[in-house]
Scaffold this active site. Structure first.
Site, PDB file in Angstrom:
ATOM      1  N   HIS A   1       0.819  -1.215   0.000  1.00 49.21           N
ATOM      2  CA  HIS A   1       0.000   0.000   0.000  1.00 49.21           C
ATOM      3  C   HIS A   1       0.854   1.267   0.000  1.00 49.21           C
ATOM      4  CE1 HIS A   1       0.366  -0.069   4.546  1.00 49.21           C
ATOM      5  NE2 HIS A   1       0.424   1.233   4.343  1.00 49.21           N
TER       6      HIS A   1
ATOM      7  N   SER B   1       4.575   2.661   7.900  1.00 49.94           N
ATOM      8  CA  SER B   1       4.242   1.493   7.087  1.00 49.94           C
ATOM      9  C   SER B   1       5.424   1.038   6.242  1.00 49.94           C
ATOM     10  CB  SER B   1       3.070   1.807   6.160  1.00 49.94           C
ATOM     11  OG  SER B   1       1.891   1.998   6.905  1.00 49.94           O
TER      12      SER B   1
ATOM     13  N   ASP C   1       0.166  -7.533   1.541  1.00 51.25           N
ATOM     14  CA  ASP C   1       0.519  -6.116   1.607  1.00 51.25           C
ATOM     15  C   ASP C   1       2.028  -5.926   1.748  1.00 51.25           C
ATOM     16  OD1 ASP C   1       0.398  -3.392   1.654  1.00 51.25           O
ATOM     17  OD2 ASP C   1      -0.818  -3.231   3.474  1.00 51.25           O
TER      18      ASP C   1
END
Length: 280
Positions: A111, A215, A141
């Site tokens: 992402h 992230s 992911d």
């Protein structure tokens, strides 16, 4: 495009290093500009919706094992921060990642890179380089990116699972790019099934502080060995997903590597495969 370079060191008038480095910065900005990407990288998505497989190339990539650190993380935190990167997507958002080979292979979240083929990656020194997305796995992911150049610092990957209450650290860029390479500390809280339903993968739950921008960044054990990848946080307020609740999820590193088709091998086997590839 525009580029700049500055230094506090004296440079002889006949040297062209300032011009060269400014030009290199301009070229990096051009390579990661949204307009150029739209013209040159439009193609089918990296993965088809719902496809769980590694994209583009299903061959296994050998990854040389690096000896685990036995020293406290504080003894080599500068090197570990140098092996962590800031990813600027060109859409105003950012994320983190970490290097796994000296040749510039790095791991982040899918992402973070989205559907882009190229991303702008900034090193702790401030230098910006171009990264090409080689592989990705939508459901897990996770994505594999290749940086230009070589000679990068890398993190040792631990192959035994972390235990509940074990001390862990995270490195990343929480909320703002200006906060890149922030180090936080916590413990492993639990092993959890992933959410939402339909993603049948375990996650490591930890109270080590992360926010948006962390992230794709690394989770490390107390010796600084890589054990997991930051991916999400559970927030009690859907209108404020960045609220820090100390409920954060991390992808176990070995599962992430497996989904990307990366295989840890001993140095001798790694060299044998490289020689075999070079001779073909």
């Amino acid at each position: 495009n525009e580029g700049r370079f500055e230094t506090a060191e004296a440079i002889a008038p006949d040297q062209k290093v300032m011009m060269q480095l400014a030009f290199a910065d301009a070229a990096n900005q051009l390579a990661t500009s949204p307009e150029l990407r739209q013209m040159m990288t439009e193609r089918a998505p990296l993965t088809q919706p719902g496809a769980p497989a590694v994209v583009q190339d299903r061959s296994r990539i050998p990854l040389r094992r690096v000896a685990l650190s036995q020293q406290p993380i504080s003894n080599h935190i500068d090197r570990l921060r140098s092996a962590t990167v800031l990813i600027e997507t060109g859409t105003g958002s950012h994320g983190s990642g970490f290097l796994i080979t000296e040749e510039g292979l790095m791991v982040t979240n899918k992402h973070v890179v989205g559907g882009q083929r190229f991303v702008r990656v900034r090193l702790v020194s401030g230098r910006a380089v171009v990264g090409e997305v080689l592989r990705a796995h939508d459901l897990r992911d996770i994505a594999l990116v290749k940086l230009e150049g070589s000679g990068y610092p890398v993190m040792a990957i631990r192959e035994t699972p972390v235990a509940v209450t074990e001390e862990v650290y995270a490195i990343g860029a929480p909320q703002m790019k200006q906060l890149a390479w922030t180090v936080t500390r916590g413990v492993v809280s639990a092993w959890r099934p992933a959410h939402p339903p339909g993603r049948p993968f375990d996650l490591i739950q930890s109270d080590v502080a992360i926010h948006g921008g962390n992230s794709g960044g690394p989770m490390l054990d107390r010796q600084g060995n890589q054990v997991a990848i930051a991916v999400l946080g559970w927030s009690p307020d859907p209108n404020n997903p960045s609220a820090n609740t100390s409920l954060n999820g991390f992808i176990p590193i070995l599962d992430g590597l497996e989904k990307l088709g990366l295989e840890l091998v001993d140095p001798a086997e790694y060299q044998r495969r490289r020689n075999l590839t070079a001779s073909q």
